[in-house]
Design a protein around this motif. Structure first.
Motif, PDB file in Angstrom:
ATOM      1  N   LEU A  10       1.148   0.644  -6.051  1.00 20.49           N
ATOM      2  CA  LEU A  10       0.801   0.855  -4.650  1.00 20.49           C
ATOM      3  C   LEU A  10       0.297   2.276  -4.425  1.00 20.49           C
ATOM      4  O   LEU A  10       0.821   3.227  -5.021  1.00 20.49           O
ATOM      5  CB  LEU A  10       2.032   0.608  -3.771  1.00 20.49           C
ATOM      6  N   CYS A  12      -0.230   5.890  -2.516  1.00 19.21           N
ATOM      7  CA  CYS A  12       0.628   6.706  -1.669  1.00 19.21           C
ATOM      8  C   CYS A  12      -0.067   8.018  -1.337  1.00 19.21           C
ATOM      9  O   CYS A  12      -0.942   8.486  -2.073  1.00 19.21           O
ATOM     10  CB  CYS A  12       1.979   6.971  -2.327  1.00 19.21           C
ATOM     11  N   ALA A  62      -3.317   1.361   6.283  1.00 22.96           N
ATOM     12  CA  ALA A  62      -3.030   0.768   4.978  1.00 22.96           C
ATOM     13  C   ALA A  62      -2.767  -0.727   5.110  1.00 22.96           C
ATOM     14  O   ALA A  62      -2.316  -1.199   6.142  1.00 22.96           O
ATOM     15  CB  ALA A  62      -1.836   1.463   4.340  1.00 22.96           C
ATOM     16  N   SER A  64      -1.869  -2.513   1.831  1.00 19.33           N
ATOM     17  CA  SER A  64      -1.294  -2.939   0.558  1.00 19.33           C
ATOM     18  C   SER A  64       0.063  -3.604   0.803  1.00 19.33           C
ATOM     19  O   SER A  64       0.850  -3.167   1.646  1.00 19.33           O
ATOM     20  CB  SER A  64      -1.115  -1.743  -0.370  1.00 19.33           C
ATOM     21  N   CYS A  65       0.325  -4.652   0.028  1.00 15.26           N
ATOM     22  CA  CYS A  65       1.552  -5.419   0.237  1.00 15.26           C
ATOM     23  C   CYS A  65       2.019  -6.016  -1.085  1.00 15.26           C
ATOM     24  O   CYS A  65       1.206  -6.313  -1.957  1.00 15.26           O
ATOM     25  CB  CYS A  65       1.296  -6.533   1.252  1.00 15.26           C
ATOM     26  N   ASN A 117       2.482   1.076   2.934  1.00 17.07           N
ATOM     27  CA  ASN A 117       2.606  -0.114   2.096  1.00 17.07           C
ATOM     28  C   ASN A 117       3.720  -1.014   2.637  1.00 17.07           C
ATOM     29  O   ASN A 117       4.787  -0.534   3.005  1.00 17.07           O
ATOM     30  CB  ASN A 117       2.952   0.275   0.655  1.00 17.07           C
TER      31      ASN A 117
END
Length: 235
Positions: A10, A12, A62, A64-65, A117
């Protein structure tokens, strides 16, 4: 033969605050490098999450998952919420970072980290279709409740979930008295999460004023208690 494994990586904003945040949730750092590029690996039990630094990442934009399958969620959520409250002074249920709310019988919740995330923790034996495929109420309120529940628990979209319930609640004959009661409690819970306490109190007053059989009102005690708990965690 060894089993295949998939490890999400992920993005950051920065490693340090990311690793500190996941440390609160019980993730240990198993690897970290700063050069030539920021990268870190973490583990909690059988779950692994890796992170890489991205310059200019906007946490609010964001998307993302990843999913983590666990044996149970209620005690896990309770532990996460307590750790976050100790650090942030209250349970963060909006903004970034945050944790979605938990009601008795719920089978999943989401943690959104400081970089935006979303990490969704799902109970291993969660029924197919989130357990509500048989909830085929034909009323406007029944359909709104199902849609709002999925917006809240799958997408963490409290604002849209609230709009869906508002539209149905405006119509006096949109469903049964029990469905209206359920919708009012759900709307109160969303209002607290959206920092709209006047609307939360209004919804609870309307709920209290409904004429319901004792058995139906008793069936909603856990949901009403969840709203009261959420209010206390925001104090």
């Amino acid at each position: 033969m060894k089993h295949d494994a998939s490890i999400p990586a992920l993005p950051c904003v920065a490693l340090e605050p990311t690793l500190e945040f996941y440390g609160l949730l019980g993730f240990e750092v198993t690897y970290q490098q700063r050069l030539p590029n920021p990268y870190a690996a973490t583990r909690r039990g059988g779950a692994q999450l890796h992170f890489f630094g991205v310059k200019g990442l906007d946490p609010l934009a964001a998307y993302s998952c990843c999913l983590i399958i666990v044996d149970e969620v209620e005690q896990l959520h309770e532990g996460f919420a307590a750790a976050l409250r100790k650090t942030y002074g209250k349970v963060p249920v909006r903004g970034v970072p945050r944790i979605t709310r938990m009601k008795k019988g719920q089978t999943r919740f989401t943690v959104v980290d400081p970089s935006g995330n979303s990490v969704m923790f799902i109970r291993r034996d969660e029924p197919g279709g989130y357990g509500d495929d048989e909830d085929d109420s034909a009323t406007l309120l029944g359909k709104a409740l199902k849609t709002a529940r999925r917006l809240r628990d799958f997408k963490s979209d409290d604002a849209t979930a609230a709009k869906v319930l508002d539209a149905a609640l405006k119509k006096p004959d949109a469903g049964t008295p029990l469905e209206r009661a359920r919708a009012l409690v759900a709307r109160a819970e969303l209002a607290v999460a959206l920092a709209d306490l006047p609307r939360a109190n209004q919804s609870l007053r309307e709920f209290d004023a409904l004429v319901l059989p004792a058995s139906e009102r008793a069936s909603l005690e856990a949901d009403r208690a969840a709203v009261d708990t959420l209010m206390r965690t925001q104090e």
